[in-house]
Design a protein around this motif. Sequence first.
Motif, PDB file in Angstrom:
ATOM      1  N   ASP A   1      -6.188   8.589  -3.818  1.00  0.00           N
ATOM      2  CA  ASP A   1      -6.835   9.674  -4.389  1.00  0.00           C
ATOM      3  C   ASP A   1      -8.422   9.748  -3.747  1.00  0.00           C
ATOM      4  OD1 ASP A   1      -8.220  11.400  -5.797  1.00  0.00           O
ATOM      5  OD2 ASP A   1      -7.834  10.680  -7.950  1.00  0.00           O
ATOM      6  N   PRO A   2      -8.884  10.437  -2.690  1.00  0.00           N
ATOM      7  CA  PRO A   2      -9.925  10.605  -1.937  1.00  0.00           C
ATOM      8  C   PRO A   2     -10.905  11.085  -2.958  1.00  0.00           C
ATOM      9  CG  PRO A   2      -8.653  12.351  -1.222  1.00  0.00           C
ATOM     10  CD  PRO A   2      -7.748  11.711  -2.066  1.00  0.00           C
TER      11      PRO A   2
ATOM     12  N   GLN B   1       0.723  -1.182   0.029  1.00  0.00           N
ATOM     13  CA  GLN B   1      -0.202   0.069   0.098  1.00  0.00           C
ATOM     14  C   GLN B   1       0.819   1.189  -0.115  1.00  0.00           C
ATOM     15  OE1 GLN B   1      -3.483   0.389  -0.074  1.00  0.00           O
ATOM     16  NE2 GLN B   1      -2.826   2.461  -0.752  1.00  0.00           N
ATOM     17  N   ASP B   2       1.954   1.392   0.795  1.00  0.00           N
ATOM     18  CA  ASP B   2       2.797   2.354   1.028  1.00  0.00           C
ATOM     19  C   ASP B   2       3.532   2.489  -0.470  1.00  0.00           C
ATOM     20  OD1 ASP B   2       4.761   4.167   1.948  1.00  0.00           O
ATOM     21  OD2 ASP B   2       6.027   2.438   1.452  1.00  0.00           O
ATOM     22  N   ALA B   3       3.896   1.689  -1.248  1.00  0.00           N
ATOM     23  CA  ALA B   3       4.644   1.709  -2.678  1.00  0.00           C
ATOM     24  C   ALA B   3       3.508   2.549  -3.536  1.00  0.00           C
ATOM     25  CB  ALA B   3       5.027   0.404  -3.045  1.00  0.00           C
ATOM     26  N   LEU B   4       2.337   1.777  -3.323  1.00  0.00           N
ATOM     27  CA  LEU B   4       1.069   2.506  -4.513  1.00  0.00           C
ATOM     28  C   LEU B   4       1.141   3.841  -3.928  1.00  0.00           C
ATOM     29  CD1 LEU B   4      -1.197   2.171  -6.497  1.00  0.00           C
ATOM     30  CD2 LEU B   4      -2.563   1.193  -4.875  1.00  0.00           C
ATOM     31  N   ASP B   5       0.843   4.297  -2.744  1.00  0.00           N
ATOM     32  CA  ASP B   5       0.521   5.397  -2.248  1.00  0.00           C
ATOM     33  C   ASP B   5       1.750   6.441  -2.970  1.00  0.00           C
ATOM     34  OD1 ASP B   5      -1.550   4.857  -0.697  1.00  0.00           O
ATOM     35  OD2 ASP B   5      -0.509   4.867   1.192  1.00  0.00           O
ATOM     36  N   ARG B   6       2.946   5.927  -2.895  1.00  0.00           N
ATOM     37  CA  ARG B   6       4.120   6.809  -3.263  1.00  0.00           C
ATOM     38  C   ARG B   6       4.262   7.058  -4.800  1.00  0.00           C
ATOM     39  NH1 ARG B   6       8.543   4.986  -1.847  1.00  0.00           N
ATOM     40  NH2 ARG B   6       8.086   2.827  -0.767  1.00  0.00           N
ATOM     41  N   TRP B   7       3.936   6.010  -5.806  1.00  0.00           N
ATOM     42  CA  TRP B   7       4.269   5.656  -7.037  1.00  0.00           C
ATOM     43  C   TRP B   7       2.816   6.147  -7.917  1.00  0.00           C
ATOM     44  CZ3 TRP B   7       8.770   5.619  -8.910  1.00  0.00           C
ATOM     45  CH2 TRP B   7       9.939   5.196  -7.905  1.00  0.00           C
ATOM     46  N   TRP B   8       1.549   6.358  -7.098  1.00  0.00           N
ATOM     47  CA  TRP B   8       0.543   6.755  -8.015  1.00  0.00           C
ATOM     48  C   TRP B   8       0.683   7.813  -8.788  1.00  0.00           C
ATOM     49  CZ3 TRP B   8      -3.438   4.256 -10.405  1.00  0.00           C
ATOM     50  CH2 TRP B   8      -4.504   5.132 -10.971  1.00  0.00           C
ATOM     51  N   TRP B   9       0.704   9.038  -7.994  1.00  0.00           N
ATOM     52  CA  TRP B   9       0.698  10.201  -8.679  1.00  0.00           C
ATOM     53  C   TRP B   9       1.784  10.505  -9.688  1.00  0.00           C
ATOM     54  CZ3 TRP B   9      -3.715  12.671  -8.758  1.00  0.00           C
ATOM     55  CH2 TRP B   9      -4.825  12.386  -7.743  1.00  0.00           C
ATOM     56  N   PRO B  10       2.942  10.171  -9.231  1.00  0.00           N
ATOM     57  CA  PRO B  10       4.088  10.405 -10.277  1.00  0.00           C
ATOM     58  C   PRO B  10       3.856   9.435 -11.387  1.00  0.00           C
ATOM     59  CG  PRO B  10       5.029   9.963  -8.149  1.00  0.00           C
ATOM     60  CD  PRO B  10       3.571   9.798  -7.639  1.00  0.00           C
ATOM     61  N   SER B  11       3.249   8.468 -11.643  1.00  0.00           N
ATOM     62  CA  SER B  11       2.791   7.621 -12.510  1.00  0.00           C
ATOM     63  C   SER B  11       1.864   8.437 -13.363  1.00  0.00           C
ATOM     64  CB  SER B  11       2.294   6.246 -12.160  1.00  0.00           C
ATOM     65  OG  SER B  11       3.488   5.585 -11.412  1.00  0.00           O
ATOM     66  N   LEU B  12       0.917   9.091 -12.985  1.00  0.00           N
ATOM     67  CA  LEU B  12       0.065   9.690 -13.667  1.00  0.00           C
ATOM     68  C   LEU B  12       0.751  10.987 -14.342  1.00  0.00           C
ATOM     69  CD1 LEU B  12      -3.308  10.101 -11.463  1.00  0.00           C
ATOM     70  CD2 LEU B  12      -2.395   8.192 -13.051  1.00  0.00           C
ATOM     71  N   MET B  13       1.652  11.431 -13.725  1.00  0.00           N
ATOM     72  CA  MET B  13       2.312  12.557 -14.206  1.00  0.00           C
ATOM     73  C   MET B  13       3.323  12.225 -15.621  1.00  0.00           C
ATOM     74  SD  MET B  13       3.435  14.758 -10.865  1.00  0.00           S
ATOM     75  CE  MET B  13       2.281  14.565  -9.458  1.00  0.00           C
ATOM     76  N   MET B  14       3.851  10.762 -15.580  1.00  0.00           N
ATOM     77  CA  MET B  14       4.432  10.320 -16.894  1.00  0.00           C
ATOM     78  C   MET B  14       3.903  10.470 -18.081  1.00  0.00           C
ATOM     79  SD  MET B  14       5.728   6.602 -15.539  1.00  0.00           S
ATOM     80  CE  MET B  14       6.632   6.157 -17.119  1.00  0.00           C
ATOM     81  N   PHE B  15       2.722  10.987 -18.181  1.00  0.00           N
ATOM     82  CA  PHE B  15       1.894  11.200 -19.322  1.00  0.00           C
ATOM     83  C   PHE B  15       2.032  12.736 -19.927  1.00  0.00           C
ATOM     84  CE2 PHE B  15      -0.194   7.319 -17.738  1.00  0.00           C
ATOM     85  CZ  PHE B  15      -0.020   6.955 -18.798  1.00  0.00           C
TER      86      PHE B  15
ATOM     87  N   HIS C   1     -15.873   6.110 -17.150  1.00  0.00           N
ATOM     88  CA  HIS C   1     -14.425   6.569 -16.883  1.00  0.00           C
ATOM     89  C   HIS C   1     -14.428   6.676 -15.505  1.00  0.00           C
ATOM     90  CE1 HIS C   1     -12.901   6.859 -20.986  1.00  0.00           C
ATOM     91  NE2 HIS C   1     -13.719   7.622 -21.483  1.00  0.00           N
ATOM     92  N   TYR C   2     -13.221   6.580 -14.924  1.00  0.00           N
ATOM     93  CA  TYR C   2     -12.903   7.011 -13.665  1.00  0.00           C
ATOM     94  C   TYR C   2     -12.480   8.510 -13.743  1.00  0.00           C
ATOM     95  CZ  TYR C   2     -12.843   2.138 -11.891  1.00  0.00           C
ATOM     96  OH  TYR C   2     -13.408   1.121 -11.261  1.00  0.00           O
ATOM     97  N   VAL C   3     -12.837   9.326 -12.889  1.00  0.00           N
ATOM     98  CA  VAL C   3     -12.585  10.711 -12.842  1.00  0.00           C
ATOM     99  C   VAL C   3     -11.596  10.939 -11.693  1.00  0.00           C
ATOM    100  CG1 VAL C   3     -13.371  13.047 -12.950  1.00  0.00           C
ATOM    101  CG2 VAL C   3     -14.861  11.112 -13.772  1.00  0.00           C
ATOM    102  N   PRO C   4     -10.295  11.252 -11.709  1.00  0.00           N
ATOM    103  CA  PRO C   4      -9.559  11.413 -10.772  1.00  0.00           C
ATOM    104  C   PRO C   4      -9.486  12.699 -10.227  1.00  0.00           C
ATOM    105  CG  PRO C   4      -8.349  11.897 -12.604  1.00  0.00           C
ATOM    106  CD  PRO C   4      -9.832  11.521 -13.166  1.00  0.00           C
ATOM    107  N   GLY C   5      -9.099  12.865  -8.851  1.00  0.00           N
ATOM    108  CA  GLY C   5      -8.878  14.413  -8.258  1.00  0.00           C
ATOM    109  C   GLY C   5      -7.882  15.226  -9.199  1.00  0.00           C
ATOM    110  N   PRO C   6      -7.633  16.479  -8.823  1.00  0.00           N
ATOM    111  CA  PRO C   6      -6.811  17.125  -9.375  1.00  0.00           C
ATOM    112  C   PRO C   6      -5.234  16.685  -9.208  1.00  0.00           C
ATOM    113  CG  PRO C   6      -7.587  18.337  -7.589  1.00  0.00           C
ATOM    114  CD  PRO C   6      -8.316  17.145  -7.718  1.00  0.00           C
TER     115      PRO C   6
END
Lengths: 331, 94
Positions: A260-261, A199-213, A271-276
Amino acid sequence: MYTQALDSPEAAAADERESERLERFQARIDRDEKIEPKDWMPEAYRQTLLRQIAQHAHSEIVGMLPEGNWITRAPSLRRKVVLIAKVQDEGGHGMYLYSAAETLGVSRGELIEQLLSGRAKYSSIFNYPTLTWADIGAIGWLVDGAAIMNQIPLCRCSYGPYARAMVRICKEESFHQRQGYEIMLTLSRGSAAQRAMAQDALDRWWWPSLMMFGPSDAHSVHTAQSMRWKIKRFSNDELRQKFIDVTVPQAEFLGLAVPDPDLRWDESAEHYVPGPIDWSEFHAVLKGEGPCNRERLEARRAAHGAGRWVREAAAAFAEKHREPPHAAPAG
Amino acid sequence: MNEDWVLYEVFIRSRSGLEHKHVGSLHAADARMAIEHARDTYTRRQEGVSIWVVRSSDIVASDPAEAEELFEPARDKVYRHPTFYAIPEDVKNI
């Protein structure tokens, strides 16, 4: 380049030839023809590709570092051979891409120099640290997953050498993602401590992964032209959305929570709608203020420096054993 | 900056019985190293049973600017293809 002499008839004629060439070039692209290294291409097309391919190549090379960090500490021999193979693949991908970049008229030496001097950009994701073994799982699953999403359309890129390199890379990348997910699956079905680590790894890598685009379409400087040239086939936001849509159910299967709350499923849009997204973080890491920017470049420079004697020895050996020029046949 | 090693083009035979096919290029100090690098770079998943490397500078290529005069003349010679000839349905094995 014609602006100084716009009045002269020769300049006007040259201008016209240039615009005709541009039209013919765009027509080839529109017909889905591939452009090959020796074909005529607009300078801006060459520069755009060069920038993109070089950044991509540097990313593969720097991308070996965060994962290489865990090779000696992999939890089993199986995990270790897999990780070595994956990191070796990244090195190979860097080689394919450097070769593709070189077809546009830059030398390998210049490319390496750009990386080592810090002038070149590479994907900001690799400036994050790999703190636990679960990070190796998260990188394979999320970072390679996002990379695949980006790279599959590049297999149809209008520039032949880049497209061919991408076909090869995509074939190999799929194993990277699956081995990552397998690590996450094992951890998420393990002890409470292992689940927490996942869970900790997902917490840290989720947002940076989205920013990869990359930046959102509204702020992406190069998107429109790149799409006209068929270097890019989908916009940053389209690819990001696709990634979110396929990845959220995978996280659910693991029993892990996407950090992402605001994330919600939009029934009508399907679609899933993410937060900002916090773009200030993205820009800070891009500017060199990420947790590992300095460390990554230092590691590359150290490797390059430590390998110098090997390169010199190989060159000296080659020189010594160089075949003499063909002798005239004996009479 | 050191000068780059020689650029080699790499050709791989994927299975015996098939031709060597161009797969990419790489730099190496000499031919032996080019083979070793090609093995590591292009055959990590049993993609080949044989490797050729050729110095890129030794390849002589046709000029894209001449593509039209070289290849266009074949365009209207459809009679070089078997489908150009109409054979009645009743005639077999031809």
